[in-house]
Design a protein around this motif. Structure first.
Motif, PDB file in Angstrom:
ATOM      1  N   GLY A  13       0.817  -1.213   0.000  1.00 22.66           N
ATOM      2  CA  GLY A  13       0.000   0.000   0.000  1.00 22.66           C
ATOM      3  C   GLY A  13       0.849   1.260   0.000  1.00 22.66           C
ATOM      4  N   ALA A  14       1.919   1.260   0.767  1.00 23.22           N
ATOM      5  CA  ALA A  14       2.805   2.438   0.811  1.00 23.22           C
ATOM      6  C   ALA A  14       3.455   2.687  -0.546  1.00 23.22           C
ATOM      7  CB  ALA A  14       3.870   2.243   1.887  1.00 23.22           C
ATOM      8  N   ILE A  15       3.825   1.628  -1.242  1.00 24.67           N
ATOM      9  CA  ILE A  15       4.401   1.785  -2.585  1.00 24.67           C
ATOM     10  C   ILE A  15       3.360   2.344  -3.542  1.00 24.67           C
ATOM     11  CG2 ILE A  15       5.337   0.512  -4.563  1.00 24.67           C
ATOM     12  CD1 ILE A  15       6.688  -1.354  -2.459  1.00 24.67           C
ATOM     13  N   MET A  16       2.104   1.905  -3.398  1.00 32.36           N
ATOM     14  CA  MET A  16       1.041   2.436  -4.261  1.00 32.36           C
ATOM     15  C   MET A  16       0.762   3.912  -3.957  1.00 32.36           C
ATOM     16  SD  MET A  16      -1.603  -0.723  -4.846  1.00 32.36           S
ATOM     17  CE  MET A  16      -1.776  -1.279  -3.155  1.00 32.36           C
ATOM     18  N   VAL A  17       0.860   4.311  -2.693  1.00 29.35           N
ATOM     19  CA  VAL A  17       0.707   5.731  -2.343  1.00 29.35           C
ATOM     20  C   VAL A  17       1.799   6.547  -3.029  1.00 29.35           C
ATOM     21  CG1 VAL A  17       0.864   7.419  -0.466  1.00 29.35           C
ATOM     22  CG2 VAL A  17      -0.455   5.326  -0.143  1.00 29.35           C
ATOM     23  N   ALA A  18       3.031   6.071  -2.952  1.00 28.56           N
ATOM     24  CA  ALA A  18       4.146   6.780  -3.606  1.00 28.56           C
ATOM     25  C   ALA A  18       3.921   6.882  -5.104  1.00 28.56           C
ATOM     26  CB  ALA A  18       5.459   6.058  -3.310  1.00 28.56           C
ATOM     27  N   SER A  19       3.402   5.827  -5.699  1.00 34.74           N
ATOM     28  CA  SER A  19       3.120   5.825  -7.131  1.00 34.74           C
ATOM     29  C   SER A  19       2.116   6.916  -7.495  1.00 34.74           C
ATOM     30  CB  SER A  19       2.587   4.452  -7.551  1.00 34.74           C
ATOM     31  OG  SER A  19       2.103   4.471  -8.855  1.00 34.74           O
ATOM     32  N   CYS A  20       1.049   7.022  -6.722  1.00 38.38           N
ATOM     33  CA  CYS A  20       0.034   8.046  -6.993  1.00 38.38           C
ATOM     34  C   CYS A  20       0.591   9.452  -6.791  1.00 38.38           C
ATOM     35  CB  CYS A  20      -1.178   7.833  -6.097  1.00 38.38           C
ATOM     36  SG  CYS A  20      -2.130   6.366  -6.496  1.00 38.38           S
ATOM     37  N   LEU A  21       1.383   9.624  -5.749  1.00 37.61           N
ATOM     38  CA  LEU A  21       1.937  10.952  -5.469  1.00 37.61           C
ATOM     39  C   LEU A  21       2.919  11.403  -6.555  1.00 37.61           C
ATOM     40  CD1 LEU A  21       2.426  10.785  -1.605  1.00 37.61           C
ATOM     41  CD2 LEU A  21       0.652  12.003  -2.897  1.00 37.61           C
ATOM     42  N   LEU A  22       3.551  10.460  -7.234  1.00 33.70           N
ATOM     43  CA  LEU A  22       4.432  10.834  -8.337  1.00 33.70           C
ATOM     44  C   LEU A  22       3.676  11.542  -9.456  1.00 33.70           C
ATOM     45  CD1 LEU A  22       6.821   7.784  -8.880  1.00 33.70           C
ATOM     46  CD2 LEU A  22       7.465  10.114  -8.283  1.00 33.70           C
ATOM     47  N   LEU A  23       2.390  11.255  -9.577  1.00 32.99           N
ATOM     48  CA  LEU A  23       1.606  11.795 -10.684  1.00 32.99           C
ATOM     49  C   LEU A  23       0.826  13.056 -10.340  1.00 32.99           C
ATOM     50  CD1 LEU A  23       0.359   8.432 -12.167  1.00 32.99           C
ATOM     51  CD2 LEU A  23       2.204   9.889 -12.992  1.00 32.99           C
ATOM     52  N   VAL A  24       0.763  13.406  -9.065  1.00 33.54           N
ATOM     53  CA  VAL A  24       0.028  14.605  -8.681  1.00 33.54           C
ATOM     54  C   VAL A  24       0.851  15.836  -9.040  1.00 33.54           C
ATOM     55  CG1 VAL A  24      -0.943  15.910  -6.743  1.00 33.54           C
ATOM     56  CG2 VAL A  24      -1.192  13.433  -6.836  1.00 33.54           C
ATOM     57  N   ASP A  25       0.279  16.691  -9.846  1.00 38.57           N
ATOM     58  CA  ASP A  25       0.832  18.003 -10.200  1.00 38.57           C
ATOM     59  C   ASP A  25       2.158  17.942 -10.967  1.00 38.57           C
ATOM     60  OD1 ASP A  25       0.544  20.807 -10.218  1.00 38.57           O
ATOM     61  OD2 ASP A  25       2.068  20.962  -8.661  1.00 38.57           O
ATOM     62  N   ARG A  26       2.572  16.789 -11.410  1.00 38.85           N
ATOM     63  CA  ARG A  26       3.846  16.741 -12.124  1.00 38.85           C
ATOM     64  C   ARG A  26       3.660  16.524 -13.621  1.00 38.85           C
ATOM     65  NH1 ARG A  26       4.839  14.960  -7.166  1.00 38.85           N
ATOM     66  NH2 ARG A  26       6.638  15.712  -6.055  1.00 38.85           N
ATOM     67  N   LEU A  27       2.554  15.930 -14.003  1.00 39.48           N
ATOM     68  CA  LEU A  27       2.354  15.669 -15.430  1.00 39.48           C
ATOM     69  C   LEU A  27       2.052  16.945 -16.195  1.00 39.48           C
ATOM     70  CD1 LEU A  27       0.309  12.358 -15.394  1.00 39.48           C
ATOM     71  CD2 LEU A  27       2.743  12.672 -15.798  1.00 39.48           C
ATOM     72  N   HIS A  28       1.608  17.988 -15.492  1.00 41.14           N
ATOM     73  CA  HIS A  28       1.257  19.238 -16.160  1.00 41.14           C
ATOM     74  C   HIS A  28       2.208  20.379 -15.815  1.00 41.14           C
ATOM     75  CE1 HIS A  28      -2.367  17.082 -17.074  1.00 41.14           C
ATOM     76  NE2 HIS A  28      -2.599  16.906 -15.797  1.00 41.14           N
ATOM     77  N   ALA A  29       3.222  20.090 -15.010  1.00 33.02           N
ATOM     78  CA  ALA A  29       4.148  21.145 -14.582  1.00 33.02           C
ATOM     79  C   ALA A  29       4.916  21.687 -15.781  1.00 33.02           C
ATOM     80  CB  ALA A  29       5.113  20.606 -13.537  1.00 33.02           C
ATOM     81  N   PRO A  30       4.915  23.008 -15.959  1.00 36.18           N
ATOM     82  CA  PRO A  30       5.629  23.586 -17.116  1.00 36.18           C
ATOM     83  C   PRO A  30       7.140  23.390 -17.031  1.00 36.18           C
ATOM     84  CG  PRO A  30       4.696  25.315 -15.729  1.00 36.18           C
ATOM     85  CD  PRO A  30       4.239  24.014 -15.162  1.00 36.18           C
ATOM     86  N   SER A  31       7.662  23.183 -15.842  1.00 31.74           N
ATOM     87  CA  SER A  31       9.111  23.012 -15.699  1.00 31.74           C
ATOM     88  C   SER A  31       9.573  21.618 -16.101  1.00 31.74           C
ATOM     89  CB  SER A  31       9.532  23.306 -14.259  1.00 31.74           C
ATOM     90  OG  SER A  31       8.900  22.388 -13.389  1.00 31.74           O
ATOM     91  N   CYS A  32       8.655  20.680 -16.276  1.00 30.18           N
ATOM     92  CA  CYS A  32       9.013  19.305 -16.642  1.00 30.18           C
ATOM     93  C   CYS A  32       9.040  19.149 -18.154  1.00 30.18           C
ATOM     94  CB  CYS A  32       8.017  18.303 -16.066  1.00 30.18           C
ATOM     95  SG  CYS A  32       8.146  18.069 -14.305  1.00 30.18           S
ATOM     96  N   SER A  33      10.104  18.581 -18.644  1.00 32.03           N
ATOM     97  CA  SER A  33      10.173  18.299 -20.074  1.00 32.03           C
ATOM     98  C   SER A  33       9.324  17.065 -20.379  1.00 32.03           C
ATOM     99  CB  SER A  33      11.618  18.057 -20.504  1.00 32.03           C
ATOM    100  OG  SER A  33      12.075  16.830 -19.970  1.00 32.03           O
ATOM    101  N   GLN A  34       9.099  16.833 -21.646  1.00 29.72           N
ATOM    102  CA  GLN A  34       8.307  15.669 -22.059  1.00 29.72           C
ATOM    103  C   GLN A  34       8.969  14.374 -21.592  1.00 29.72           C
ATOM    104  OE1 GLN A  34       5.359  16.007 -23.390  1.00 29.72           O
ATOM    105  NE2 GLN A  34       4.956  13.853 -23.683  1.00 29.72           N
ATOM    106  N   ASN A  35      10.298  14.303 -21.657  1.00 28.09           N
ATOM    107  CA  ASN A  35      11.010  13.098 -21.225  1.00 28.09           C
ATOM    108  C   ASN A  35      10.877  12.870 -19.720  1.00 28.09           C
ATOM    109  OD1 ASN A  35      11.846  12.489 -23.810  1.00 28.09           O
ATOM    110  ND2 ASN A  35      13.807  13.556 -23.589  1.00 28.09           N
ATOM    111  N   VAL A  36      10.911  13.946 -18.938  1.00 25.77           N
ATOM    112  CA  VAL A  36      10.748  13.823 -17.495  1.00 25.77           C
ATOM    113  C   VAL A  36       9.337  13.348 -17.174  1.00 25.77           C
ATOM    114  CG1 VAL A  36      10.659  15.114 -15.321  1.00 25.77           C
ATOM    115  CG2 VAL A  36      12.526  15.509 -16.933  1.00 25.77           C
ATOM    116  N   ARG A  37       8.327  13.909 -17.854  1.00 29.19           N
ATOM    117  CA  ARG A  37       6.944  13.471 -17.634  1.00 29.19           C
ATOM    118  C   ARG A  37       6.765  12.005 -17.972  1.00 29.19           C
ATOM    119  NH1 ARG A  37       5.039  18.439 -20.727  1.00 29.19           N
ATOM    120  NH2 ARG A  37       5.085  20.024 -19.121  1.00 29.19           N
TER     121      ARG A  37
END
Length: 135
Positions: A13-37
């Motif tokens: 469960g803790a690993i799944m929480v970390a997985s979800c948190l990786l995707l919050v607010d990072r897929l749309h961040a302007p500072s992230c390149s396409q490769n980082v996303r």
């Protein structure tokens, strides 16, 4: 045995929480390149479906089987348990899609992380009772 069922459940469960948190607010961040996303997405999917879910789900099935025991109708209860999972795999993607379309994906992943974290917290707090139930 290095880990018991309860430890595997909250570890997965803790690993799944970390997985979800990786995707919050990072897929749309302007500072992230396409490769980082793409890297974040691939890492999150790997953590969820190759590590967290298989470990946690397998341990939950084992724990539930032990908790039900042999004196009760184990087949019926295990069948209901499996059916609930099947219904969730049908209903949840639709619900998540509706929420993502109306509000955005950040709310979907943040909600998932919060629900999983609450579940992990309950299991950690009551781990002795969960262990006793499976004896």
């Amino acid at each position: 045995r290095r880990f018991d069922d309860v430890q595997l459940i909250y570890g997965g469960g803790a690993i799944m929480v970390a997985s979800c948190l990786l995707l919050v607010d990072r897929l749309h961040a302007p500072s992230c390149s396409q490769n980082v996303r793409l890297g974040l997405w691939a890492t999150a999917v790997f953590l969820m479906y190759a590590v967290g879910y298989p470990i946690g789900h397998t341990a939950v099935i084992g724990w539930f089987s032990k908790a039900v025991g042999t004196k009760r109708p184990q087949g019926l209860l295990m069948g209901l348990f499996a059916s609930a999972g099947s219904v969730a795999r049908v209903v949840f993607p639709i619900a998540a899609g509706v929420v993502a379309q109306r509000v955005g994906t950040d709310l979907v992943f943040a909600s998932l992380a919060a629900m999983l974290a609450a579940t992990v917290l309950v299991i950690v707090v009551f781990r002795d009772a969960f262990r006793d139930a499976a004896q």
